[in-house]
Design an enzyme around this catalytic site. Sequence first.
Site, PDB file in Angstrom:
ATOM      1  N   LYS A 184       0.827  -1.211   0.000  1.00  0.00           N
ATOM      2  CA  LYS A 184       0.000   0.000   0.000  1.00  0.00           C
ATOM      3  C   LYS A 184       0.862   1.262   0.000  1.00  0.00           C
ATOM      4  O   LYS A 184       0.657   2.171  -0.797  1.00  0.00           O
ATOM      5  CB  LYS A 184      -0.921   0.028   1.238  1.00  0.00           C
ATOM      6  CG  LYS A 184      -1.940  -1.090   1.256  1.00  0.00           C
ATOM      7  CD  LYS A 184      -2.859  -0.984   2.456  1.00  0.00           C
ATOM      8  CE  LYS A 184      -2.163  -1.155   3.793  1.00  0.00           C
ATOM      9  NZ  LYS A 184      -1.505  -2.455   3.986  1.00  0.00           N
ATOM     10  N   THR A 185       1.819   1.302   0.927  1.00  0.00           N
ATOM     11  CA  THR A 185       2.661   2.494   1.026  1.00  0.00           C
ATOM     12  C   THR A 185       3.500   2.645  -0.242  1.00  0.00           C
ATOM     13  O   THR A 185       3.713   3.751  -0.751  1.00  0.00           O
ATOM     14  CB  THR A 185       3.550   2.402   2.278  1.00  0.00           C
ATOM     15  OG1 THR A 185       2.699   2.217   3.405  1.00  0.00           O
ATOM     16  CG2 THR A 185       4.365   3.659   2.476  1.00  0.00           C
ATOM     17  N   ASP A 233      -2.134   7.840   3.706  1.00  0.00           N
ATOM     18  CA  ASP A 233      -1.727   6.487   4.111  1.00  0.00           C
ATOM     19  C   ASP A 233      -2.363   6.170   5.466  1.00  0.00           C
ATOM     20  O   ASP A 233      -2.715   7.071   6.224  1.00  0.00           O
ATOM     21  CB  ASP A 233      -0.186   6.434   4.225  1.00  0.00           C
ATOM     22  CG  ASP A 233       0.355   4.995   4.172  1.00  0.00           C
ATOM     23  OD1 ASP A 233      -0.465   4.052   4.061  1.00  0.00           O
ATOM     24  OD2 ASP A 233       1.585   4.819   4.226  1.00  0.00           O
ATOM     25  N   GLN A 292      -5.679  -3.375  10.725  1.00  0.00           N
ATOM     26  CA  GLN A 292      -4.584  -2.715  11.444  1.00  0.00           C
ATOM     27  C   GLN A 292      -5.046  -1.439  12.145  1.00  0.00           C
ATOM     28  O   GLN A 292      -4.239  -0.565  12.436  1.00  0.00           O
ATOM     29  CB  GLN A 292      -3.437  -2.397  10.487  1.00  0.00           C
ATOM     30  CG  GLN A 292      -2.793  -3.644   9.906  1.00  0.00           C
ATOM     31  CD  GLN A 292      -1.552  -3.308   9.088  1.00  0.00           C
ATOM     32  OE1 GLN A 292      -0.530  -2.912   9.617  1.00  0.00           O
ATOM     33  NE2 GLN A 292      -1.667  -3.447   7.781  1.00  0.00           N
TER      34      GLN A 292
HETATM   35  P1  ATP Z   1       1.622  -2.096   6.000  1.00  0.00           P
HETATM   36  O1  ATP Z   1       0.179  -2.498   5.982  1.00  0.00           O
HETATM   37  O2  ATP Z   1       2.384  -2.881   6.994  1.00  0.00           O
HETATM   38  O3  ATP Z   1       1.816  -0.626   6.056  1.00  0.00           O
HETATM   39  P2  ATP Z   1       2.021  -1.962   3.150  1.00  0.00           P
HETATM   40  O4  ATP Z   1       0.814  -2.563   2.520  1.00  0.00           O
HETATM   41  O5  ATP Z   1       2.108  -0.499   3.189  1.00  0.00           O
HETATM   42  O6  ATP Z   1       2.220  -2.611   4.592  1.00  0.00           O
HETATM   43  P3  ATP Z   1       4.596  -1.829   1.915  1.00  0.00           P
HETATM   44  O7  ATP Z   1       5.348  -1.414   3.094  1.00  0.00           O
HETATM   45  O8  ATP Z   1       4.286  -0.843   0.874  1.00  0.00           O
HETATM   46  O9  ATP Z   1       3.265  -2.571   2.390  1.00  0.00           O
HETATM   47  O10 ATP Z   1       5.301  -3.064   1.215  1.00  0.00           O
HETATM   48  C1  ATP Z   1       5.786  -4.172   1.953  1.00  0.00           C
HETATM   49  C2  ATP Z   1       7.087  -4.673   1.356  1.00  0.00           C
HETATM   50  O11 ATP Z   1       6.840  -5.331   0.122  1.00  0.00           O
HETATM   51  C3  ATP Z   1       8.044  -3.549   1.048  1.00  0.00           C
HETATM   52  O12 ATP Z   1       9.348  -4.000   1.310  1.00  0.00           O
HETATM   53  C4  ATP Z   1       7.842  -3.321  -0.438  1.00  0.00           C
HETATM   54  O13 ATP Z   1       8.972  -2.757  -1.043  1.00  0.00           O
HETATM   55  C5  ATP Z   1       7.594  -4.736  -0.935  1.00  0.00           C
HETATM   56  N1  ATP Z   1       6.763  -4.784  -2.162  1.00  0.00           N
HETATM   57  C6  ATP Z   1       5.550  -4.268  -2.340  1.00  0.00           C
HETATM   58  N2  ATP Z   1       5.078  -4.527  -3.584  1.00  0.00           N
HETATM   59  C7  ATP Z   1       6.029  -5.234  -4.212  1.00  0.00           C
HETATM   60  C8  ATP Z   1       6.154  -5.799  -5.529  1.00  0.00           C
HETATM   61  N3  ATP Z   1       5.202  -5.694  -6.446  1.00  0.00           N
HETATM   62  N4  ATP Z   1       7.289  -6.461  -5.817  1.00  0.00           N
HETATM   63  C9  ATP Z   1       8.274  -6.582  -4.886  1.00  0.00           C
HETATM   64  N5  ATP Z   1       8.223  -6.084  -3.648  1.00  0.00           N
HETATM   65  C10 ATP Z   1       7.120  -5.411  -3.303  1.00  0.00           C
HETATM   66 MG    MG Z   2       2.238   0.852   4.807  1.00  0.00          MG
END
Ligand code: ATP
Ligand code: MG
Length: 720
Positions: free
Chosen positions: A35-36, A220, A251
């Site tokens: 997401k981030t 976010d 979360q």
């Molecule tokens: P949270 O809910 O904990 O905030 P999030 O959904 O924001 O998590 P991110 O932090 O954006 O998730 O991504 C989690 C990890 O996965 C990061 O290290 C990110 O770089 C990696 N990631 C996300 N999408 C991909 C992708 N398509 N290919 C490879 N790595 C990815």
């Molecule tokens: Mg995030």
Amino acid sequence: MDISHLLDDLNPPQREAVTSTSPAIMVIAGAGSGKTRVLTHRVSWLIEVERLSPYSILAVTFTNKAAAEMRGRIETQLNMSTRGLWVGTFHSIAHRLLRMHWREAGLPQQFQILDSDDQKRLVKRVIRERELDPAHYPPPQVQWWINNRKDEGLRAANIDAEGDHYLSTMVQLYHDYEAACERGGMVDFAELLLRSNELWLNQPVLLKQYQERFAHILVDEFQDTNALQYAWIRNLSGKDTQMFIVGDDDQAIYGWRGALVENITRYEQELAPVEVIKLEQNYRSTQTILSAANGLIEHNQERHGKNLWSDGEEGEPITLYAAFNEQEEARYVIDQIEASIADGADRDQSAILYRSNSQSRAFEELLMQRNIPYRVYGGLRFFERAEVRDGLAYLRLVANRNDDAAFERVVNHPPRGIGNRTLELLRAEARRVNQSLWTTAQNGSAWGLSGRAAGALQKFSELIEEIARECADTSLADSIETTINRCGLLEHYAGQRSEKEQARVENLEELVNAGSLYQPDDEESELDPLSTFLSHAALEAGENQGDAWEKCVQLMTLHSAKGLEFDQVFLTGMEEGLFPHSRSIEEPGRLEEERRLCYVGMTRARQTLCITHAEARRLHGDTRITSPSRFIREIPADHLREVRIRGQVEAPVYRPGSSLSSAQPTANGLRLGQLVAHAKFGEGVIMDIEGDGSRQRVQVEFSEVGSKWLMTDYANLQPQ
Ligand code: ATP
Ligand code: MG
């Protein structure tokens, strides 16, 4: 145009989220699904492909650290400066607005930010001035109540307390508190947002200008927005603003502070039609960690439910360690971290997470002993340390003499013969004439202070005025240095030679460094540097400071771990009453929030996750026997592997066939095979003894409840 670097490493729904042109978009997806990452890529996409000026984009993150990271990433992606792009927390953005539009917001130009400690001091004062019993109106509770009302968008004048004595007293206190802030030109954290929302409501022309400016608003961690933040965003979005929010209902962990996860549904209804995008692949954790976290969160009734899968490796099972007590827990965790560092892991890829701030101390002590650099997030950080706050209080007075909180903090610190009695008289007089403490202190003998007391206050005023004169037209670093050197704190601490006092002197000197390294944001550069520095110090106090330090082991509360990730995570203190917290066990809604917090903690781990609990823990001064958290039981057992270190075993272990009766009794008379009775568990037989003295514990096979390990000192076992 080559746009591959913006899209190549994204999956199809992520690409859709980055490139969508829908007026309202919502990405609701589980932990670690990107997401981030999508939000960050979208900002780059808008600038590079849609050719938008960074100036027309507002991105709201959850911490200042996340904001800095996001900006850094975008700058690398685009290979250009993102001057003009607004990215920050709700608080920092609201603060920036108020600095720029102080006049429209009805604030003095030099308004100061009141941090939570100052706020408590001020609340205490208004309670005292109303001559109320603090036992009935405890300051932290009143403070909490006021902040909650502000988070709901309510001023004292808007609250109808008709007929309710308690409520009308609270409203009165709120009212007094507002008046004191107004007099001193002080703004607390909740006020930043409330006032900037009022700016939207009261200044339609200004609002329109911003609505037209921000073609894109991105938020976010939307699940943790409160009513006021929601209103603020909604007011700011104009008819052509594209909205992009990301979040995860699993979360939502700030309900206790007024966050409303319902804002997600509200957004979907109010902005309909909303394009909803789901991301289901987790890129962060091993399959084992993910399945364990999914297994846990399924115990919550109130959830939308979603699939989250990973095609990463299976990974190691989650380890579970039962420690004797909190010190031994710390020892185990730090041993593991040391071993991983010896294997070449980066220190900052290990995180120790806990439910309550006070748990950090046991870990800190050991880390210090072993010379392992570490960083505590969410505890006492630099800008919160007492002496730093003293130094800042002098600076605040230099910037704004009417800052009552700062005045109170340092008027007699270091001691200059201004006693409590004088201060009480001063406060009463200030209230009577409705002036700040500073102004009232100027003519003490005219309103009845003794010559000596008035003289002491006069000397204090002269000192501040002198410092202010010396600081005029000098750089920020010079102003800080002058203030610190002149205010008397250095001599005060230097005179007391203990190590602690030495550290205080170092911290004050570090404050000068902080000033010389400080760089205001672009948009703040025309403002008075001292005021912006002071606001920065107040806003930063809640977070860590900068990344310039060496790599450190990371210690933080579960709340501050949100959004972050680490190779190795230790989820510590997993005990009933501690986590889930005792306050939340009775209420199903709060318990579910605790479970989400546990889910947040587990999903921070990339490679390995270790869960620990202590069987006895010293909390608030006394030692209690604890039982493992229910959350441990809720994790599917096949993902867990219990480790037990037998290095501590000192007594022979019972083996069938061995002669129990010959076993030597231990110092307190217990021996293997002995029949004992326990007040709660009934009768049983001692099967194993480990450790000695206060660390000794025994395994008892109870006839009714089965086998249990107990600390001998606390179990009060009666030989039968
Ligand atoms: P949270 O809910 O904990 O905030 P999030 O959904 O924001 O998590 P991110 O932090 O954006 O998730 O991504 C989690 C990890 O996965 C990061 O290290 C990110 O770089 C990696 N990631 C996300 N999408 C991909 C992708 N398509 N290919 C490879 N790595 C990815
Ligand atoms: Mg995030």
